[in-house]
Scaffold this motif. Sequence first.
Motif, PDB file in Angstrom:
ATOM      1  N   PRO A  11     -68.922   4.970  -9.470  1.00 42.21           N
ATOM      2  CA  PRO A  11     -67.651   5.325 -10.122  1.00 42.21           C
ATOM      3  C   PRO A  11     -67.425   4.623 -11.461  1.00 42.21           C
ATOM      4  CG  PRO A  11     -67.284   3.897  -8.226  1.00 42.21           C
ATOM      5  CD  PRO A  11     -68.717   4.310  -8.169  1.00 42.21           C
ATOM      6  N   GLU A  12     -68.198   3.582 -11.761  1.00 46.55           N
ATOM      7  CA  GLU A  12     -68.035   2.888 -13.042  1.00 46.55           C
ATOM      8  C   GLU A  12     -68.666   3.635 -14.210  1.00 46.55           C
ATOM      9  OE1 GLU A  12     -71.310   0.505 -10.829  1.00 46.55           O
ATOM     10  OE2 GLU A  12     -69.958   2.190 -10.442  1.00 46.55           O
ATOM     11  N   THR A  13     -69.393   4.719 -13.937  1.00 52.17           N
ATOM     12  CA  THR A  13     -70.073   5.482 -14.985  1.00 52.17           C
ATOM     13  C   THR A  13     -69.069   6.287 -15.808  1.00 52.17           C
ATOM     14  OG1 THR A  13     -71.913   5.732 -13.434  1.00 52.17           O
ATOM     15  CG2 THR A  13     -71.973   7.070 -15.425  1.00 52.17           C
ATOM     16  N   LEU A  14     -69.327   6.354 -17.133  1.00 54.50           N
ATOM     17  CA  LEU A  14     -68.520   7.169 -18.038  1.00 54.50           C
ATOM     18  C   LEU A  14     -69.170   8.551 -18.113  1.00 54.50           C
ATOM     19  CD1 LEU A  14     -68.231   4.474 -20.854  1.00 54.50           C
ATOM     20  CD2 LEU A  14     -66.677   4.836 -18.929  1.00 54.50           C
ATOM     21  N   VAL A  15     -68.510   9.573 -17.615  1.00 48.92           N
ATOM     22  CA  VAL A  15     -69.099  10.900 -17.472  1.00 48.92           C
ATOM     23  C   VAL A  15     -68.547  11.846 -18.530  1.00 48.92           C
ATOM     24  CG1 VAL A  15     -69.286  12.910 -15.962  1.00 48.92           C
ATOM     25  CG2 VAL A  15     -69.575  10.618 -15.026  1.00 48.92           C
ATOM     26  N   HIS A  16     -69.445  12.675 -19.088  1.00 43.70           N
ATOM     27  CA  HIS A  16     -69.050  13.655 -20.101  1.00 43.70           C
ATOM     28  C   HIS A  16     -69.831  14.944 -19.848  1.00 43.70           C
ATOM     29  CE1 HIS A  16     -68.470  15.521 -24.091  1.00 43.70           C
ATOM     30  NE2 HIS A  16     -67.455  14.679 -24.253  1.00 43.70           N
ATOM     31  N   ALA A  17     -69.186  16.083 -20.098  1.00 46.39           N
ATOM     32  CA  ALA A  17     -69.834  17.369 -19.837  1.00 46.39           C
ATOM     33  C   ALA A  17     -70.897  17.709 -20.866  1.00 46.39           C
ATOM     34  CB  ALA A  17     -68.782  18.473 -19.801  1.00 46.39           C
ATOM     35  N   GLY A  18     -70.845  17.108 -22.058  1.00 52.75           N
ATOM     36  CA  GLY A  18     -71.839  17.365 -23.092  1.00 52.75           C
ATOM     37  C   GLY A  18     -71.285  18.224 -24.201  1.00 52.75           C
ATOM     38  N   PRO A  19     -72.060  18.444 -25.251  1.00 51.63           N
ATOM     39  CA  PRO A  19     -73.437  17.983 -25.445  1.00 51.63           C
ATOM     40  C   PRO A  19     -73.500  16.481 -25.688  1.00 51.63           C
ATOM     41  CG  PRO A  19     -72.634  18.954 -27.474  1.00 51.63           C
ATOM     42  CD  PRO A  19     -71.565  19.197 -26.443  1.00 51.63           C
ATOM     43  N   PRO A  20     -74.694  15.887 -25.665  1.00 50.83           N
ATOM     44  CA  PRO A  20     -74.807  14.440 -25.831  1.00 50.83           C
ATOM     45  C   PRO A  20     -74.172  13.915 -27.113  1.00 50.83           C
ATOM     46  CG  PRO A  20     -76.862  15.344 -25.002  1.00 50.83           C
ATOM     47  CD  PRO A  20     -75.985  16.511 -25.324  1.00 50.83           C
ATOM     48  N   SER A  21     -74.289  14.667 -28.204  1.00 47.91           N
ATOM     49  CA  SER A  21     -73.762  14.187 -29.485  1.00 47.91           C
ATOM     50  C   SER A  21     -72.247  14.094 -29.495  1.00 47.91           C
ATOM     51  CB  SER A  21     -74.239  15.099 -30.618  1.00 47.91           C
ATOM     52  OG  SER A  21     -73.868  16.449 -30.373  1.00 47.91           O
ATOM     53  N   LYS A  22     -71.570  14.692 -28.520  1.00 51.41           N
ATOM     54  CA  LYS A  22     -70.106  14.647 -28.439  1.00 51.41           C
ATOM     55  C   LYS A  22     -69.610  13.682 -27.366  1.00 51.41           C
ATOM     56  CE  LYS A  22     -69.743  18.041 -31.437  1.00 51.41           C
ATOM     57  NZ  LYS A  22     -69.280  17.776 -32.830  1.00 51.41           N
ATOM     58  N   ALA A  23     -70.520  12.982 -26.697  1.00 48.84           N
ATOM     59  CA  ALA A  23     -70.140  12.178 -25.531  1.00 48.84           C
ATOM     60  C   ALA A  23     -69.563  10.824 -25.898  1.00 48.84           C
ATOM     61  CB  ALA A  23     -71.349  11.982 -24.624  1.00 48.84           C
ATOM     62  N   GLY A  24     -69.731  10.381 -27.125  1.00 48.50           N
ATOM     63  CA  GLY A  24     -69.265   9.062 -27.512  1.00 48.50           C
ATOM     64  C   GLY A  24     -70.414   8.181 -27.955  1.00 48.50           C
ATOM     65  N   GLN A  25     -70.065   7.043 -28.490  1.00 46.31           N
ATOM     66  CA  GLN A  25     -71.078   6.164 -29.076  1.00 46.31           C
ATOM     67  C   GLN A  25     -71.957   5.523 -28.000  1.00 46.31           C
ATOM     68  OE1 GLN A  25     -69.465   3.032 -31.469  1.00 46.31           O
ATOM     69  NE2 GLN A  25     -71.419   2.524 -32.428  1.00 46.31           N
ATOM     70  N   VAL A  26     -73.246   5.476 -28.296  1.00 46.44           N
ATOM     71  CA  VAL A  26     -74.203   4.766 -27.447  1.00 46.44           C
ATOM     72  C   VAL A  26     -75.150   3.992 -28.357  1.00 46.44           C
ATOM     73  CG1 VAL A  26     -74.142   6.507 -25.600  1.00 46.44           C
ATOM     74  CG2 VAL A  26     -75.888   6.653 -27.394  1.00 46.44           C
ATOM     75  N   GLN A  27     -75.805   2.983 -27.787  1.00 45.08           N
ATOM     76  CA  GLN A  27     -76.828   2.229 -28.525  1.00 45.08           C
ATOM     77  C   GLN A  27     -78.235   2.703 -28.188  1.00 45.08           C
ATOM     78  OE1 GLN A  27     -73.820   0.471 -27.518  1.00 45.08           O
ATOM     79  NE2 GLN A  27     -73.479   0.936 -29.685  1.00 45.08           N
ATOM     80  N   ALA A  28     -78.372   3.552 -27.157  1.00 48.19           N
ATOM     81  CA  ALA A  28     -79.669   4.135 -26.810  1.00 48.19           C
ATOM     82  C   ALA A  28     -79.435   5.311 -25.876  1.00 48.19           C
ATOM     83  CB  ALA A  28     -80.574   3.107 -26.139  1.00 48.19           C
ATOM     84  N   TRP A  29     -80.369   6.274 -25.910  1.00 48.86           N
ATOM     85  CA  TRP A  29     -80.318   7.425 -25.012  1.00 48.86           C
ATOM     86  C   TRP A  29     -81.548   7.447 -24.112  1.00 48.86           C
ATOM     87  CZ3 TRP A  29     -76.370  10.448 -23.986  1.00 48.86           C
ATOM     88  CH2 TRP A  29     -75.375  10.696 -24.945  1.00 48.86           C
ATOM     89  N   VAL A  30     -81.335   7.948 -22.900  1.00 45.65           N
ATOM     90  CA  VAL A  30     -82.419   8.306 -21.985  1.00 45.65           C
ATOM     91  C   VAL A  30     -82.266   9.787 -21.689  1.00 45.65           C
ATOM     92  CG1 VAL A  30     -83.388   8.023 -19.665  1.00 45.65           C
ATOM     93  CG2 VAL A  30     -82.558   6.028 -20.933  1.00 45.65           C
ATOM     94  N   VAL A  31     -83.343  10.560 -21.872  1.00 50.68           N
ATOM     95  CA  VAL A  31     -83.243  11.990 -21.653  1.00 50.68           C
ATOM     96  C   VAL A  31     -84.468  12.490 -20.889  1.00 50.68           C
ATOM     97  CG1 VAL A  31     -84.305  12.542 -23.886  1.00 50.68           C
ATOM     98  CG2 VAL A  31     -82.852  14.238 -22.772  1.00 50.68           C
TER      99      VAL A  31
END
Length: 497
Positions: A299-319
């Motif tokens: 439940p601590e995960t920040l969930v977004h429907a996508g696309p990845p570029s609209k999900a918010g700032q990250v310092q790295a991606w795993v795809v």
Amino acid sequence: MRTAYSVETVRAAERALMDRLPEGALMQRAAAGLAAACADVLRRRGRVYGARVVLLVGSGDNGGDALYAGARLARRGAGVRAVLTSPGRAHAGGAAALLAAGGRVVEPGTAPGEDTAPDGPLTAAWGGHVDLVVDGITGIGGRGGLRPDAAALVRAFTATGAAVVAVDLPSGIEADTGEVLGDAVRADATVTFGTYKPGLLVDPAAERAGALHLVDIGLGPELPDVPDLEALQYADLAALLPVPANESDKYRRGVVGIVAGSARYPGAAVLAVSGALRGGAGAVRYVGPGGGAVIARHPETLVHAGPPSKAGQVQAWVVGPGLGDGAEAAEAVGDVLAADVPVLVDADGLRLLDRDAVRARTAPTVLTPHAGEAAALLGVPREEVEAGRLAAVRELAERHRATVLLKGSTTLVAGADRNVPVRVNPTGTSWLATAGSGDVLSGLTGSLLAAGLVPRDAASAGAYLHGLAARYAADGSPVAAQDVAEAIPAAWRDVRA
């Protein structure tokens, strides 16, 4: 750090050292270390005095090392017989030393009625029993596997149930590459001199080396600072693992984005997030259709429907894990590769990526294929990758201008610059060959990227922790991928302690 050097480098270092030492001193140092290791093996099997030892002796320096070590064992009361695989070409000084110590030298097939064959009077006189076989047939310059006559000797003597100790490396393996191109010795232990050789650390050859014992013969000062291969140890990993400062918050610690899972494979999303949550980043953003399954488990995960570029700032991606191969999956991979942050691509993402897009990236890229995926990327049979893992990981890294983590029995990490050593992971267990374990590794490594580790260190640390966690979780029994994820904190604490 455990380091390995190529044959050419080792030979140059040996020549430089021998120029400063009395003649034969280097071989005596090697023989002393070899004899001590053999004595340890014999003591574990019973005793040195009265033990029955067979030396398989070739024409090179490894054969000389074996003969001098055999002389030391003979002086301690062992019965030692040297079987020459190249009659008339054995090291003369070593043979003389063995004879003087009470050992015997045998030339197969030259004197009927003597100790001419492994199934003849030599083993018959010992009741068919041999305690130790010392493999000194070929050295680091050997190529292409054992000759048929030498291979037959090895099979006959190892069939006695004796322990097998290889001199410097198991005869028949390729020292520089870890390939096995023909018959080769399978040792219980290998006593290597001065430095490790790449073939001792990379499968399939490494699997034949058994326990490794490094004997210091004074070669260190003659070796260059940059090795060909290196393996992290606990202290190296402890220095890499991120530790939050007092003023850290979840964003300063790094946010890793996970694009994984599908309607068919929602578990891949859960497993990748599980690894990421335990990898040192401050927060995990998940993008994809598996949000419900992810939230239910984490439940601590920040969930977004996508696309990845609209999900918010990250310092790295795993795809990639469990992403499938539809149009939406391909768009997600392309969207992530367009980001100006480090990106790790795994599983389905490897099939969907555009190599030119990867090469054009200015931010770092990490690819994490297993042998089958690596073969597809290279356009070669899987067997070719498995037989030549070192060449494959280097080629992949160069082609894609990326850091490549090649998963397998020995996981390798390589960058595009051949002047930087390849890293080999020393942890793991065969129980890791289980569905979803790679998803956990991807999340874990991506989290380390987000926490600030450079790609080579993140991939190396991720593989190390993942393998160590699998050992703890399995403890000699079958293990599931989620068990590995849950054991990461224990592995982390062990390394830090």
